[in-house]
Design a protein around this motif. Structure first.
Motif, PDB file in Angstrom:
ATOM      1  N   ARG A 383      22.665  29.896 -54.598  1.00 23.38           N
ATOM      2  CA  ARG A 383      23.105  28.644 -55.222  1.00 23.38           C
ATOM      3  C   ARG A 383      24.573  28.728 -55.624  1.00 23.38           C
ATOM      4  N   ALA A 384      25.013  29.883 -56.111  1.00 20.49           N
ATOM      5  CA  ALA A 384      26.427  30.046 -56.469  1.00 20.49           C
ATOM      6  C   ALA A 384      27.316  29.894 -55.240  1.00 20.49           C
ATOM      7  N   GLU A 385      26.895  30.423 -54.099  1.00 16.94           N
ATOM      8  CA  GLU A 385      27.671  30.285 -52.871  1.00 16.94           C
ATOM      9  C   GLU A 385      27.771  28.826 -52.448  1.00 16.94           C
ATOM     10  N   LYS A 386      26.673  28.082 -52.591  1.00 16.45           N
ATOM     11  CA  LYS A 386      26.690  26.661 -52.233  1.00 16.45           C
ATOM     12  C   LYS A 386      27.660  25.883 -53.127  1.00 16.45           C
ATOM     13  N   LEU A 387      27.785  26.311 -54.369  1.00 17.72           N
ATOM     14  CA  LEU A 387      28.677  25.642 -55.299  1.00 17.72           C
ATOM     15  C   LEU A 387      30.136  26.048 -55.112  1.00 17.72           C
ATOM     16  N   GLY A 388      30.360  27.162 -54.420  1.00 16.18           N
ATOM     17  CA  GLY A 388      31.708  27.706 -54.369  1.00 16.18           C
ATOM     18  C   GLY A 388      32.086  28.368 -55.671  1.00 16.18           C
ATOM     19  N   ALA A 389      31.070  28.835 -56.426  1.00 21.40           N
ATOM     20  CA  ALA A 389      31.294  29.462 -57.725  1.00 21.40           C
ATOM     21  C   ALA A 389      31.185  30.981 -57.599  1.00 21.40           C
ATOM     22  N   ARG A 390      31.669  31.656 -58.613  1.00 20.49           N
ATOM     23  CA  ARG A 390      31.600  33.116 -58.660  1.00 20.49           C
ATOM     24  C   ARG A 390      30.500  33.531 -59.622  1.00 20.49           C
ATOM     25  N   LEU A 391      29.555  34.341 -59.120  1.00 22.34           N
ATOM     26  CA  LEU A 391      28.426  34.820 -59.920  1.00 22.34           C
ATOM     27  C   LEU A 391      28.616  36.306 -60.191  1.00 22.34           C
ATOM     28  N   SER A 392      28.539  36.682 -61.452  1.00 24.07           N
ATOM     29  CA  SER A 392      28.664  38.099 -61.820  1.00 24.07           C
ATOM     30  C   SER A 392      27.475  38.504 -62.673  1.00 24.07           C
ATOM     31  N   SER A 402      26.859  35.523 -65.410  1.00 22.11           N
ATOM     32  CA  SER A 402      27.988  34.606 -65.632  1.00 22.11           C
ATOM     33  C   SER A 402      28.288  33.847 -64.351  1.00 22.11           C
ATOM     34  N   VAL A 403      28.579  32.567 -64.499  1.00 22.55           N
ATOM     35  CA  VAL A 403      28.952  31.699 -63.391  1.00 22.55           C
ATOM     36  C   VAL A 403      30.311  31.076 -63.725  1.00 22.55           C
ATOM     37  N   ARG A 404      31.271  31.163 -62.783  1.00 24.12           N
ATOM     38  CA  ARG A 404      32.588  30.561 -62.948  1.00 24.12           C
ATOM     39  C   ARG A 404      32.766  29.511 -61.851  1.00 24.12           C
TER      40      ARG A 404
END
Length: 410
Positions: A383-392, A402-404
């Motif tokens: 889901r983070a990849e679909k958003l273009g977000a960074r997941l740590s 954490s999601v950025r």
């Protein structure tokens, strides 16, 4: 009392006698008359920008193309100047041949000076930066005693307007402005239509994408419910104690999958609602979900406080849906794998044009060395990849996810 060579005498009747070498002058003072003659005013020279203006007919060929006077200055009754020739100077004179008679001058001009003004003996006038228009200049001569001649020199001066100040130019400017306004309105209308079309296509694509996601997710759960229902029916046909125990487990799993489907439908509908398009609504929904999920958990659930800035951060429907499902997955992981946790914390804030979403618990954490820590983490990464977000992920002192998410300009 009468002097022979130079002298004077007054007779009883009031006459005055003056003797001189040429004879005797006899007159009565009442017979003296005041000389009321005042000379007329003549124009002597016309200048433009401090340069004399020649008269046509007697000029050199080198002056071809320059502005010229049609008549000599003293014969002019009107002066028509081309546009831009607005620094005008005029010289004039009053023919006076009597001794001790220095003429004085006064002038007035409609639109410039409406009352008579004396020049204090100066015999020229200058009009710098004369506005375009029609004027009548009047000049008269006088004496030192304040007497003014009735013969007034009049000159009509016409300074032509530049082309851009004429009536036809104003009409042209109006038509040009109207055309530009119409073209601008058409341009903005086409832009608005393009934007509206793009938004409509985006909404349709979002609906299709959300429908596919929900279809895949719901299809998996429905298939599992259907399979469990079929297995339960087969088990019930055996009619033994072990079968009934297995059926109860299957029914519990069916109930769990149905609950997941119900929550998924609520999330799907909530994400499509335009009233929930800001980050604050997302934070409040996750807070309510966490309060219900951990109502019977021994840990303290802390959400927020949430800044009022979140209400100004717009999120697309797909962003809201993926964020809420990702966070719910993290909460469910804490519920399953951190039963001994005493603190559960949800933070959502905006920093440096990024939406920071953090979920943490102080449970046992997970083994970071495992290549496949669990399907839940895989789903969150997807889901983070679909958003273009960074997941740590962090397993120090529990579990922290954490999601950025970069915030695109709206």
């Amino acid at each position: 009392d009468f002097c022979v060579q130079y002298g004077w005498s007054v007779f009883p009747d009031g006459r005055l006698a003056i003797s001189h070498p040429d004879g005797l002058t006899l007159f009565h003072p009442d017979s003296l008359r005041e000389d009321a003659y005042l000379p007329p005013v003549l124009l002597t020279e016309v200048q433009l920008f401090n340069q004399p203006v020649p008269v046509s007919g007697g000029v050199a060929d080198s002056l071809e193309g320059a502005f010229r006077l049609p008549l000599a200055p003293h014969l002019l009754t009107s002066l028509h100047l081309p546009p831009g020739q607005n620094f005008l100077s005029l010289s004039f004179a009053a023919p006076e041949f009597r001794p001790f008679r220095s003429p004085n001058y006064s002038w007035r001009m409609t639109g410039i000076q409406e009352t008579w003004v004396t020049t204090n003996g100066r015999n020229y006038l200058s009009f710098p930066k004369l506005p375009p228009g029609k004027y009548t200049l009047e000049i008269r001569a006088g004496d030192a005693y304040g007497n003014w001649s009735a013969r007034i020199r009049r000159l009509e001066i016409v300074l032509a307007y530049p082309w851009y100040q004429r009536s036809w130019a104003y009409g042209l400017f109006f038509l040009l402005a109207a055309t530009m306004l119409f073209a601008g309105l058409r341009f903005f209308e086409r832009q608005r239509q393009r934007v509206e079309t793009a938004r409509q296509q985006e909404r349709e694509e979002l609906r299709r994408r959300s429908a596919r996601d929900f279809h895949d997710e719901a299809g998996n759960h429905l298939s599992r419910v259907s399979l469990l229902t079929m297995l339960a029916q087969r088990k019930l046909e055996n009619n033994d104690a072990d079968a009934r125990t297995q059926v109860q487990g299957m029914l519990h799993e069916i109930s769990s999958n149905t609950q997941v489907l119900r929550e998924g439908m609520r999330d799907f509908i909530w994400a499509l609602d335009p009233d929930n398009d800001n980050a604050r609504e997302l934070a409040l929904r996750l807070k309510r979900f966490g309060q219900d999920l951990f109502a019977h958990h021994p840990a303290s659930f802390i959400a927020g406080p949430f800044s009022a800035t979140l209400a100004t951060v717009s999120l697309r429907a797909d962003e809201r849906r993926h964020l809420i499902l990702l966070t719910k997955e993290a909460m469910h992981n804490s519920l399953k794998h951190a039963p001994t946790a005493s603190k559960l914390c949800l933070k959502i804030e905006v920093q440096d044009k990024l939406l920071h979403l953090t979920w943490s618990d102080n449970g046992p954490g997970f083994n970071a060395d495992e290549d496949d820590p669990g399907m839940g983490l895989k789903s969150m990464r997807t889901r983070a990849e679909k958003l273009g977000a960074r997941l740590s992920l962090s397993s120090e002192n529990g579990c922290t996810i954490s999601v950025r998410l970069p915030l695109s300009p709206k």
